[in-house]
Design a protein around this motif. Sequence first.
Motif, PDB file in Angstrom:
ATOM      1  N   ARG A  35     -10.510 -34.420  -7.777  1.00  0.00           N
ATOM      2  CA  ARG A  35      -9.860 -35.616  -7.243  1.00  0.00           C
ATOM      3  C   ARG A  35     -10.691 -36.126  -6.068  1.00  0.00           C
ATOM      4  N   THR A  43     -10.063 -37.497 -11.945  1.00  0.00           N
ATOM      5  CA  THR A  43      -9.152 -38.636 -11.888  1.00  0.00           C
ATOM      6  C   THR A  43      -9.941 -39.922 -12.112  1.00  0.00           C
ATOM      7  N   PRO A  44      -9.274 -40.994 -12.555  1.00  0.00           N
ATOM      8  CA  PRO A  44      -9.989 -42.253 -12.792  1.00  0.00           C
ATOM      9  C   PRO A  44     -10.716 -42.782 -11.565  1.00  0.00           C
ATOM     10  N   ASP A  45     -10.116 -42.571 -10.388  1.00  0.00           N
ATOM     11  CA  ASP A  45     -10.694 -43.123  -9.162  1.00  0.00           C
ATOM     12  C   ASP A  45     -11.499 -42.116  -8.354  1.00  0.00           C
ATOM     13  N   THR A  65     -17.298 -43.767 -10.365  1.00  0.00           N
ATOM     14  CA  THR A  65     -15.889 -43.392 -10.475  1.00  0.00           C
ATOM     15  C   THR A  65     -15.731 -42.310 -11.544  1.00  0.00           C
ATOM     16  N   GLU A  92     -13.884 -42.551 -14.154  1.00  0.00           N
ATOM     17  CA  GLU A  92     -13.958 -43.205 -15.453  1.00  0.00           C
ATOM     18  C   GLU A  92     -15.407 -43.411 -15.875  1.00  0.00           C
ATOM     19  N   VAL A 108     -11.018 -37.775 -18.279  1.00  0.00           N
ATOM     20  CA  VAL A 108     -10.376 -38.418 -17.139  1.00  0.00           C
ATOM     21  C   VAL A 108      -8.868 -38.307 -17.313  1.00  0.00           C
ATOM     22  N   ALA A 109      -8.170 -37.971 -16.210  1.00  0.00           N
ATOM     23  CA  ALA A 109      -6.726 -37.791 -16.267  1.00  0.00           C
ATOM     24  C   ALA A 109      -6.143 -38.005 -14.876  1.00  0.00           C
ATOM     25  N   ASP A 110      -4.939 -38.538 -14.831  1.00  0.00           N
ATOM     26  CA  ASP A 110      -4.279 -38.714 -13.538  1.00  0.00           C
ATOM     27  C   ASP A 110      -3.998 -37.365 -12.881  1.00  0.00           C
ATOM     28  N   GLU A 111      -3.807 -36.336 -13.702  1.00  0.00           N
ATOM     29  CA  GLU A 111      -3.572 -34.975 -13.211  1.00  0.00           C
ATOM     30  C   GLU A 111      -4.641 -34.064 -13.814  1.00  0.00           C
TER      31      GLU A 111
END
Length: 256
Positions: free
Chosen positions: A102, A122-124, A165, A167, A178-181
């Motif tokens: 992250r 994470t994507p960002d 990034t 992504e 890529v995953a939010d978690e």
Amino acid sequence: MADSALKVWRDRDGKLLRLRLSRPKANIVDAEMIAALSKALAEGSSDPHVKAVLIDHEGPHFSFGASVAEHMPDQCAAMLKGLHALVIAMVEYPVPILVSVRGQCLGGGLEVAMAGHMMFVTPDAKLGQPEIVLGVFAPAASCLLTERVPQVVAEDLLYSGRSVTGEEAVRLGLANAVADEPEAAALAWFDAGAAKHSASSLRFAVKAARLGFNERVKAKIAAVEDLYLNGLMATHDAVEGLNAFVEKRAALWEDR
């Protein structure tokens, strides 16, 4: 087990070794962090029941990078020796090392992440090798990036010092997913695959998949370490860039 730099425990009935960088928010990859990671990985590798390792982190960022103070001429030889030994141990590790990222994952932090087998972001997330901005180059990344992404992409990142990034990292092939978690994604990958396999057979599969790769990385690291210590660090600008960063001022390049 926990120490000041790293938290270590077993998960999934002891089949997954968990390592968590635990000095937020920077999680600097300094001598203490390198030693803690090296010790935990060495102890885990001797357990025949371990099927994978998951490295993640406390705080919003994986790592701001290596200690700039330890890059100074009087300390850089010892720092590189320790970091490169860790990278080689990870590259040659007998089971998959999963890395959850992250926030910022820069410099020596990204070198550690790339030394693993699979990276979940994470994507960002922001991944990059900004060493050139300080007037130096990234030795381990110079070896690892060209193994993970096309040469033209590796050169862009190494010469520009820019970050990408999460992504973009996946699109480039730098990261796997890529995953939010990302921690949950890494655990799901383990549960769906490695957890179900023979630990013994998995070790043979990892060894087979990395034939040639390991040898190339080890040879390259030896060469770039020599280039860094006996070439780069003899120049004015490398030392000036590091001093300028520590002193929080603009570097005065003399192009020599």
